[in-house]
Design an enzyme around this catalytic site. Structure first.
Site, PDB file in Angstrom:
ATOM      1  CG  ASN A   1     -20.061  17.757  21.641  1.00 41.86           C
ATOM      2  OD1 ASN A   1     -19.305  17.167  20.873  1.00 41.86           O
ATOM      3  ND2 ASN A   1     -20.336  19.039  21.511  1.00 41.86           N
TER       4      ASN A   1
ATOM      5  N   GLY B   1     -19.310  30.280  25.735  1.00 36.61           N
ATOM      6  CA  GLY B   1     -20.099  30.324  26.962  1.00 36.61           C
ATOM      7  C   GLY B   1     -21.166  29.242  26.951  1.00 36.61           C
TER       8      GLY B   1
ATOM      9  NE  ARG C   1     -23.158  23.086   3.130  1.00 36.40           N
ATOM     10  CZ  ARG C   1     -22.910  21.819   3.394  1.00 36.40           C
ATOM     11  NH1 ARG C   1     -21.904  21.215   2.821  1.00 36.40           N
ATOM     12  NH2 ARG C   1     -23.652  21.142   4.257  1.00 36.40           N
TER      13      ARG C   1
ATOM     14  CE  LYS D   1     -18.936  23.278  24.895  1.00 40.33           C
ATOM     15  NZ  LYS D   1     -20.138  22.807  24.217  1.00 40.33           N
TER      16      LYS D   1
ATOM     17  CB  ALA E   1     -28.483  26.805  19.252  1.00 37.85           C
TER      18      ALA E   1
END
Ligand SMILES: NC(=O)c1ccc[n+]([C@@H]2O[C@H](COP(=O)([O-])OP(=O)(O)OC[C@H]3O[C@@H](n4cnc5c(N)ncnc54)[C@H](O)[C@@H]3O)[C@@H](O)[C@H]2O)c1
Ligand SMILES: O=P(O)(O)OC[C@H](O)CO
Length: 378
Positions: free
Chosen positions: A265, A145, A40, A200, A149
């Site tokens: 998270n 999966g 972007r 998850k 990263a």
């Protein structure tokens, strides 16, 4: 590599140059594709194109010479045989409106790398793609999966699963998206694969919360185990195969995300557990933590199909500031005082589980002309 060699490579586009988009671009380039990223921000496109770096999202990682980047969407998509999408789930719909006219003349597979649901509609990303691109769902695939990263960008051996209702599409994408350190399996359970990735994240927020409070491994193992039950009950109620939740996109990703400090998270949850308010956590996170936006739509969907998700309910209460993070642990299953069996609501871990699974398998084979559908298959 000469220009001629480079131009003979299959061209793929990756829309979104954050940590996962850039990492996946590297996976594809290392697997032999000519990759063009769309970023972007022009300065990020410039850094990837000229410096072969993405220092904001992947510090210390050298990107392959065959990875290119532009901030012009039309340039990125031109001639792409496969298109990969990796932007925050809440921004996907608006970006697809710009993508649609640029790919209207191709039947290139569209691959979602994302792990969220749209807050306003509760739709999975493959559903948003189908709506906005108006394309055949057999053209859509999703990748999921245990895929943190930075570890993959460091070329640490990792497996993933590619799901599409079309076995052919799943295999075509899996063949392209693999290399010496990244192994892709396939299945045809898009619902289970996508929901595994979404759910998850919510359990990882819960793990982060109890970690932030200072609770130990028993609490976390209890939440992971019961969390998998919630994930399975929810996904199966929407048509997923239970086996998918036991595979890479379910249990595999749950383990990686709940264990790793690299998980955004998990990190967001830890800050909540340490006493930060939701607004402060959002300010501190400069990367996407999909779970924070997915909690409310997932609970709404769970209510619609009558699935209980006590752990996710409590994550929402902590996010809303109506529950002290310290109180999350005593309510791991339900507030009902009656002791419950340790089983999923659909009975798969209880006495009826084997029978139920064999009925599912028979149905599955029937739907797929004799081939099994679920399970991560190489
Ligand atoms: N990072 C991981 O380890 C990982 C692994 C697997 C899946 N995913 C999933 O991939 C998706 C993308 O996550 P990420 O980790 O790359 O996030 P990120 O925060 O690292 O990057 C997001 C990218 O999207 C861009 N962006 C933000 N708002 C945008 C908008 N409105 N329009 C267009 N672009 C916008 C940002 O500039 C950035 O380049 C998420 O759904 C995530 O769950 C992430
Ligand atoms: O950093 P997270 O929490 O978005 O997790 C990243 C990946 O989904 C792990 O598989």
């Amino acid at each position: 590599m000469s220009r001629r060699q480079e131009s003979s490579r299959p061209r793929v586009a990756v829309v979104g140059a954050g940590s996962w988009g850039t990492t996946f671009g590297k996976v594809l380039a290392d697997g032999g594709a000519h990759v063009t990223m769309w970023a972007r921000r022009p300065e990020l496109a410039g850094e990837i194109q000229e410096g072969k770096r993405n220092s904001e999202y992947l510090p210390g990682i050298n990107l392959p010479r065959d990875m290119h980047a532009t901030h012009h969407l039309s340039e990125a998509l031109e001639g792409a045989e496969q298109v990969y999408l990796s932007i925050p789930s809440q921004a996907v719909r608006q970006n697809l409106k710009a993508v649609r006219p640029l790919i209207s003349k191709t039947d290139a597979p569209i691959v979602s790398l994302m792990k969220g649901v749209e807050r306003r509609t509760g739709l999975r990303m493959s559903q948003v793609i189908e709506q906005e691109l108006g394309c055949d769902p057999a053209r859509i695939a999703v990748a999921s999966g245990p895929n943190l990263a930075l570890e993959i960008a460091r070329e640490q051996p990792t497996a993933a699963v590619i799901a599409s209702i079309s076995q052919e599409t799943a295999e075509a994408v899996a063949r392209r998206a693999r290399n010496a350190y990244f192994r892709t399996f396939v299945n045809t359970d898009v619902i289970g694969t996508e929901f595994g990735g979404v759910l998850k994240n919510l359990i990882a927020v819960a793990i982060g919360i109890v970690d932030g409070v200072g609770y130990g491994e028993n609490t976390k193992a209890s939440i992971i185990t019961r969390g998998l039950v919630e994930m399975t009950d929810f996904a199966v109620a929407f048509g997923a195969q239970p086996e998918t939740l036991q595979g890479l996109a379910g249990l595999g990703d749950l383990i990686a995300t709940c264990q790793s400090p690299l998980s955004r998270n998990n990190t967001a949850g830890r800050l909540l557990g340490q006493g930060y308010r939701f607004d402060d956590v959002v300010k501190q996170m400069n990367q996407t933590a999909e779970g924070l936006a997915s909690v409310a739509p997932i609970l709404q969907l769970a209510r619609e199909v009558g699935v209980q998700m006590p752990i996710v309910e409590q994550v929402k209460m902590v996010l809303d500031g109506t529950m002290n993070p310290r109180d999350i642990a005593p309510h791991l299953t339900t507030d009902d005082d009656t002791p419950q069996g340790e089983r999923t609501q659909n009975g798969q871990a209880g006495g009826g589980g084997a029978l139920w699974r064999s009925i599912q398998r028979a149905l599955d084979q029937f739907r797929n002309g004799g081939r099994g559908a679920a399970g991560d298959r190489p």
